[in-house]
Write a protein that holds these residues in place. Structure first.
Motif, PDB file in Angstrom:
ATOM      1  N   ALA A 157       0.688  -1.187  -0.087  1.00  0.00           N
ATOM      2  CA  ALA A 157       0.090  -0.094  -0.035  1.00  0.00           C
ATOM      3  C   ALA A 157       1.040   1.307   0.033  1.00  0.00           C
ATOM      4  O   ALA A 157       2.086   1.112   0.141  1.00  0.00           O
ATOM      5  N   ILE A 158       0.388   2.326  -0.448  1.00  0.00           N
ATOM      6  CA  ILE A 158       0.901   3.735  -0.418  1.00  0.00           C
ATOM      7  C   ILE A 158      -0.192   4.775  -0.346  1.00  0.00           C
ATOM      8  O   ILE A 158      -1.168   4.793  -0.919  1.00  0.00           O
ATOM      9  N   LEU A 159       0.378   5.841   0.396  1.00  0.00           N
ATOM     10  CA  LEU A 159      -0.636   7.008   0.543  1.00  0.00           C
ATOM     11  C   LEU A 159      -0.202   8.073  -0.337  1.00  0.00           C
ATOM     12  O   LEU A 159       1.002   8.244  -0.478  1.00  0.00           O
ATOM     13  N   ILE A 160      -1.172   8.558  -0.980  1.00  0.00           N
ATOM     14  CA  ILE A 160      -0.919   9.597  -2.100  1.00  0.00           C
ATOM     15  C   ILE A 160      -1.531  10.762  -1.691  1.00  0.00           C
ATOM     16  O   ILE A 160      -2.815  10.882  -1.474  1.00  0.00           O
ATOM     17  N   SER A 161      -0.891  11.742  -1.646  1.00  0.00           N
ATOM     18  CA  SER A 161      -1.455  13.341  -1.428  1.00  0.00           C
ATOM     19  C   SER A 161      -0.935  14.393  -2.343  1.00  0.00           C
ATOM     20  O   SER A 161      -1.624  15.464  -2.464  1.00  0.00           O
ATOM     21  N   GLN A 162      -0.121  14.022  -3.066  1.00  0.00           N
ATOM     22  CA  GLN A 162       0.563  14.995  -4.231  1.00  0.00           C
ATOM     23  C   GLN A 162      -0.535  15.292  -5.277  1.00  0.00           C
ATOM     24  O   GLN A 162      -1.001  14.432  -5.649  1.00  0.00           O
ATOM     25  N   ASN A 163      -0.899  16.708  -5.427  1.00  0.00           N
ATOM     26  CA  ASN A 163      -1.574  17.039  -6.272  1.00  0.00           C
ATOM     27  C   ASN A 163      -3.237  16.809  -5.979  1.00  0.00           C
ATOM     28  O   ASN A 163      -4.120  16.806  -6.876  1.00  0.00           O
ATOM     29  N   ILE A 164      -3.373  16.243  -4.796  1.00  0.00           N
ATOM     30  CA  ILE A 164      -4.965  15.666  -4.529  1.00  0.00           C
ATOM     31  C   ILE A 164      -5.415  16.902  -3.815  1.00  0.00           C
ATOM     32  O   ILE A 164      -4.918  17.422  -2.779  1.00  0.00           O
ATOM     33  N   LEU A 165      -6.757  17.164  -4.362  1.00  0.00           N
ATOM     34  CA  LEU A 165      -7.418  18.165  -3.700  1.00  0.00           C
ATOM     35  C   LEU A 165      -8.802  17.536  -2.903  1.00  0.00           C
ATOM     36  O   LEU A 165      -9.126  16.281  -3.357  1.00  0.00           O
ATOM     37  N   GLY A 166      -9.236  18.216  -2.004  1.00  0.00           N
ATOM     38  CA  GLY A 166     -10.603  17.723  -1.235  1.00  0.00           C
ATOM     39  C   GLY A 166     -11.613  17.848  -2.091  1.00  0.00           C
ATOM     40  O   GLY A 166     -11.508  18.576  -2.846  1.00  0.00           O
ATOM     41  N   ARG A 167     -12.642  17.147  -1.685  1.00  0.00           N
ATOM     42  CA  ARG A 167     -14.025  16.998  -2.052  1.00  0.00           C
ATOM     43  C   ARG A 167     -13.853  17.111  -3.700  1.00  0.00           C
ATOM     44  O   ARG A 167     -14.548  17.714  -4.460  1.00  0.00           O
ATOM     45  N   THR A 168     -12.993  16.046  -4.230  1.00  0.00           N
ATOM     46  CA  THR A 168     -12.836  15.901  -5.700  1.00  0.00           C
ATOM     47  C   THR A 168     -12.659  14.428  -6.017  1.00  0.00           C
ATOM     48  O   THR A 168     -12.383  13.521  -5.277  1.00  0.00           O
ATOM     49  N   GLN A 169     -13.812  14.113  -7.069  1.00  0.00           N
ATOM     50  CA  GLN A 169     -13.854  12.736  -7.463  1.00  0.00           C
ATOM     51  C   GLN A 169     -12.539  12.471  -8.565  1.00  0.00           C
ATOM     52  O   GLN A 169     -12.560  13.258  -9.552  1.00  0.00           O
ATOM     53  N   TYR A 170     -12.029  11.595  -8.117  1.00  0.00           N
ATOM     54  CA  TYR A 170     -10.787  10.916  -8.760  1.00  0.00           C
ATOM     55  C   TYR A 170     -10.877   9.450  -9.274  1.00  0.00           C
ATOM     56  O   TYR A 170     -11.669   8.708  -9.077  1.00  0.00           O
ATOM     57  N   GLN A 171      -9.973   9.110 -10.213  1.00  0.00           N
ATOM     58  CA  GLN A 171      -9.856   7.882 -10.596  1.00  0.00           C
ATOM     59  C   GLN A 171      -8.549   7.254 -10.647  1.00  0.00           C
ATOM     60  O   GLN A 171      -7.721   8.074 -10.848  1.00  0.00           O
ATOM     61  N   ALA A 172      -8.164   5.999 -10.359  1.00  0.00           N
ATOM     62  CA  ALA A 172      -6.945   5.186  -9.994  1.00  0.00           C
ATOM     63  C   ALA A 172      -6.651   4.166 -10.760  1.00  0.00           C
ATOM     64  O   ALA A 172      -7.562   3.233 -10.686  1.00  0.00           O
ATOM     65  N   ARG A 173      -5.433   3.750 -11.185  1.00  0.00           N
ATOM     66  CA  ARG A 173      -5.293   2.225 -11.840  1.00  0.00           C
ATOM     67  C   ARG A 173      -3.802   2.124 -11.442  1.00  0.00           C
ATOM     68  O   ARG A 173      -2.943   3.075 -11.214  1.00  0.00           O
ATOM     69  N   GLY A 174      -3.412   0.859 -11.637  1.00  0.00           N
ATOM     70  CA  GLY A 174      -2.112   0.483 -11.144  1.00  0.00           C
ATOM     71  C   GLY A 174      -1.799  -0.817 -11.924  1.00  0.00           C
ATOM     72  O   GLY A 174      -2.419  -1.544 -12.450  1.00  0.00           O
ATOM     73  N   ARG A 175      -0.164  -1.015 -12.052  1.00  0.00           N
ATOM     74  CA  ARG A 175      -0.012  -2.501 -12.506  1.00  0.00           C
ATOM     75  C   ARG A 175       1.452  -2.660 -11.863  1.00  0.00           C
ATOM     76  O   ARG A 175       2.294  -1.666 -11.336  1.00  0.00           O
ATOM     77  N   TYR A 176       1.781  -3.854 -11.904  1.00  0.00           N
ATOM     78  CA  TYR A 176       3.002  -4.293 -11.207  1.00  0.00           C
ATOM     79  C   TYR A 176       4.207  -3.832 -12.523  1.00  0.00           C
ATOM     80  O   TYR A 176       3.922  -3.708 -13.555  1.00  0.00           O
ATOM     81  N   ARG A 177       5.386  -3.333 -11.696  1.00  0.00           N
ATOM     82  CA  ARG A 177       6.537  -3.161 -12.445  1.00  0.00           C
ATOM     83  C   ARG A 177       7.332  -4.529 -12.540  1.00  0.00           C
ATOM     84  O   ARG A 177       7.870  -5.069 -11.570  1.00  0.00           O
ATOM     85  N   PRO A 178       7.252  -5.172 -13.671  1.00  0.00           N
ATOM     86  CA  PRO A 178       8.334  -6.731 -13.713  1.00  0.00           C
ATOM     87  C   PRO A 178       9.840  -6.503 -13.555  1.00  0.00           C
ATOM     88  O   PRO A 178      10.253  -5.396 -13.988  1.00  0.00           O
TER      89      PRO A 178
END
Length: 832
Positions: free
Chosen positions: A596-617
């Protein structure tokens, strides 16, 4: 003396590919063709008695041991390289691996030198009609010939990885007038320069440029190409030759398409294939009168005749295509073309006549009385068992499996095997120029059945029979042989010393071409699928409030995944705005094992975001992005909770009146659910909000059912609110019911408001239906009210405790007019 035979394929005139046309002894040509040697070969050239057998089908010739010629048609699926490679060209639509003429690496990407590999691959030594298909690594890729090339060429979408193209094509059909600009710009100054003079006039080629990537290429990329071959002359489309169209033999620019008709191809080879007026392949001195168009047209039309295909639909009866090397003899190419249509090619005093398909009608009938008795006759009723063919296996080119050679369904017959002493006498035939699984089955059956027409006669015929030629069909009625109008094909004609003729006849039967049932062709998959990309496991994205010093807070997102995987050294992730897809963060973490990781960079409150991820082989292989997950961040500007952020979105300072009452009720719901001691609580709370600047769009729904003391309570409320600058609009719908030993109540409410608060355009409207204390009520709050059909009679009104307050209203009844009077602010109804 004249000795004329069916050569099938054979033009002694064309026996040499690079020498002037010359005549060879016909007998020697035939003997060599069917594989005869020694005394029998001599007899064939000198006496009609030896002509028995020259009419053998190519199945019998194969049985005798004749081997296929090298370099004739078929498919060259491998890239050739080297300095001494034979020239070649394409007939019809066929595949070639091509010949590598130049290659090199260039460019730098992401600090990687020599990141691109460009290869110049020749497809034909004559101009072609087009590039139809491209196969990479055994898989057909998407190729759009009409696409506009970019700097590196036309990109191949299957090789787009990480949003970057990795393969491009630049195609030249042989009519180009300048060298490839990409190759000149990248290699003009190299040790082996690619100079502007490398135009390749008349040569069709491609420039394949690959961005090297260990995930996509293991070694050098492997290519194959399906090419629409050289244009050919079709006299049937020449109005000056009795056809219909603008084609002219003397103007190759009028020739259209890349014909796959075997007879059309054979015609062009016999007359000679040329480029820019210079001879290239085939005959050099054959003139048009030597190929009478009546017979060539009949044969070409027979090839184009539509026949049933497997399942449904039709296809042309006979087609042919392939790559032709200049190392092949033209006569051998003609042999393959005749095999592709069960054709026979006769040379009669320098005149060439083909016959295709089933036997034609008899053009002459005779009886025993017409046969000369002064010369010997001979009959071969049956061949030896070693010469009988009762089974056929075959190979052909299958486009559906990457244009590779495929075994056709074998043709066996238990009946024929029983006739031949219970043994199977099989012949394996290579149809190098055939690319249809149904066509090859028709060829196999017709050739087998024709080969079993065993009876052959040598007959001395009177001088008036000298006008007949090989491939002519005659009918013979013979009491001696018990023939009644039996059909025969003339395979050879010999001028005898007394001006009479000697015929060699072979029995024929048109029913040989009655196909019967076709065997469906099973096409094996050709996909060269790489290992599936690895998906990230247990990917999640949740909103969090990150606490700082002195009570400060920040909105954040917690990304999580399953860290228990092999061959992974990191996790890549992306965050984007849900409203428009703008990516606001692309990053990765080496601490993949943390999960897990916590992300706050460029993140605003009361805003709808979308997130995706993938493994780095850790090793070069593909991994796949997860799907986009929605996450709404908390509004922590004033230390509010996520629930309060929703309430703020739904209840701005512009909300008034009953909207505030609704909010109060919603707050009570949430507080009540949280009370200690609440029993059998069932509640659902759904909210959606989108906020950008002064724009707000929100929706909230609360559904609850619970027990409080001795009272059962159930209600559902849906509220919406939108805002733009100082303008807002909203409303709610609520349905509620309570039940207790002391009584029951039920209420339905609708409330709307819109406009700008504090201004004349602010409007509210509402309605309440309820049953409270055993009394049912209906209450409205509106500016105007319409009674009747709503067309007129719109007045201010109010309804309180069952009393309607109006002014100046006339209500029409069905039979009279009701007069309304105002008395003590009450509306009284009286009849006039």
């Amino acid at each position: 003396m004249r000795f004329i035979v069916v050569i099938f394929i054979a033009l002694a005139l064309l026996a040499g590919a690079i020498e002037p046309a010359r005549a060879l002894p016909i007998g020697a040509a035939i003997a060599g063709f069917i594989g005869l040697t020694g005394t029998l070969a001599t007899v064939v050239g000198t006496a009609i008695a030896g002509a028995i057998g020259i009419g053998f089908s190519y199945l019998s010739q194969t049985l005798f041991g004749k081997k296929p010629q090298q370099g004739v048609g078929g498919v060259s699926g491998k890239l050739q390289s080297g300095g001494a490679l034979p020239r070649f060209f394409i007939l019809g639509r066929a595949m070639t691996g091509g010949q590598l003429r130049y290659g090199g690496t260039w460019g730098e990407v992401d600090n990687t030198p020599n990141a691109f590999l460009s290869m110049v691959i020749k497809l034909s030594d004559l101009p072609v009609q087009g590039l139809a298909e491209i196969w990479v690594g055994g898989e057909k890729v998407t190729w759009n010939p009409a696409a506009t090339p970019g700097g590196n060429g036309v990109a191949i979408p299957e090789y787009r990885n990480d949003s970057k193209d990795h393969l491009w094509v630049r195609f030249y059909d042989g009519r180009q007038t300048a060298a490839d600009s990409l190759m000149v710009s990248k290699f003009a100054g190299s040790a082996h320069p690619y100079l502007p003079t490398r135009v390749g006039t008349g040569i069709a080629y491609v420039v394949m440029t690959a961005r090297l990537n260990d995930k996509l290429w293991s070694g050098l990329p492997q290519y194959k190409f399906v090419v629409d071959g050289i244009p050919l002359y079709d006299w049937r489309a020449d109005s000056s030759a009795g056809g219909d169209g603008a084609q002219r033999w003397t103007d190759p620019s009028t020739w259209a398409g890349s014909p796959d008709n075997p007879i059309v191809i054979a015609y062009n080879i016999i007359r000679g294939i040329r480029f820019a007026g210079k001879w290239f392949f085939g005959g050099q001195t054959v003139a048009a009168p030597q190929l009478p168009l009546s017979t060539w047209t009949a044969a070409a039309n027979e090839c184009d005749r539509l026949v049933a295909a497997i399942g449904s639909g039709t296809e042309k009866q006979f087609r042919a295509a392939g790559e032709i090397s200049l190392e092949a003899l033209p006569a051998d190419v003609l042999a393959e073309l005749m095999k592709a249509c069960n054709g026979r090619l006769a040379e009669v005093g320098g005149i060439y006549k083909p016959h295709v398909g089933a036997a034609g009608s008899a053009i002459f009938s005779f009886t025993d009385a017409d046969i000369l008795t002064s010369d010997k006759q001979s009959l071969e009723p049956f061949p030896s068992l070693d010469q009988a063919v009762n089974a056929v296996t075959a190979k052909y080119v299958e486009p559906g499996e990457g244009w590779v050679q495929k075994d056709a369904p074998p043709l066996y017959s238990l009946t024929l095997e029983a006739d031949d002493g219970g043994r199977r006498q099989a012949v394996d035939v290579d149809y190098a120029l055939v690319f249809s699984g149904t066509q090859v089955q028709r060829l196999m059956k017709a050739a087998r059945d024709e080969s079993r027409r065993f009876r052959r006669h040598n007959l001395p015929m009177p001088s008036y029979c000298s006008i007949f030629e090989p491939n002519d069909f005659v009918a013979w009625s013979s009491d001696r042989n018990r023939y009644s109008g039996k059909l025969w094909r003339i395979d050879a004609v010999q001028d005898l010393a007394n001006l009479n003729s000697g015929w060699t006849l072979t029995e024929v039967d048109p029913s040989d071409y009655n196909l019967g049932a076709l065997t469906p062709i099973v096409i094996a998959p050709t996909l060269n699928l790489p290992p599936a990309a690895q998906m990230i496991i247990d990917w999640s994205a949740t909103p969090v409030t990150i606490n700082g010093d002195e009570g400060s807070q920040r909105a954040g997102i917690r990304l999580a995944w399953d860290p228990n995987v092999d061959d992974v050294d990191g996790v890549q992730f992306e965050i984007r705005l849900a409203v428009d897809g703008t990516v606001i963060l692309q990053s990765e973490t080496d601490r993949y094992d943390a999960g897990a990781i916590l992300i706050s960079q460029n993140i605003l409150g009361r805003t709808q975001y979308q997130a995706r991820g993938r493994y780095r082989p850790a090793s070069p292989r593909d991994t796949a992005w997860s799907g986009w997950l929605n996450v709404l961040t908390p509004d922590v500007a004033e230390g509010m909770t996520q629930q309060q952020a929703y309430e703020l979105a739904l209840n701005t300072n512009d909300a008034r009146g009953s909207m505030q009452e609704l909010q109060r009720q919603l707050d009570e719901v949430i507080d009540r659910i949280a009370l200690d001691g609440a029993e059998n609580v069932g509640a659902d709370y759904i909210q959606r909000a989108a906020i950008r600047g002064d724009l707000v769009a929100a929706i909230q729904q609360v559904t609850q059912a619970y027990i409080a003391g001795d009272t059962a309570i159930a209600d559902q409320t849906t509220a919406v609110n939108v805002k733009a600058d100082q303008m807002s609009a909203g409303g709610f719908v609520k349905f509620a019911a309570t039940a207790a030993p002391s009584g029951v109540d039920v209420r339905f409410q609708i409330f709307l408001n819109a406009g700008s608060v504090g201004t004349p355009n602010w409007k509210e409207a509402g309605m309440v239906l309820d049953i409270v204390g055993g009394v049912s009520r209906c209450m409205f709050q509106v500016d105007k009210f319409s009674i009747g059909n709503g067309a007129t009679n719109v007045v201010p009104f109010a309804i309180v405790d069952g009393v309607v307050y109006m002014s100046g209203v006339v209500i029409k009844s069905s039979n009279s007019v009701v007069q309304l009077d105002l008395r003590n602010d009450a509306m009284i109804f009286t009849e006039p």
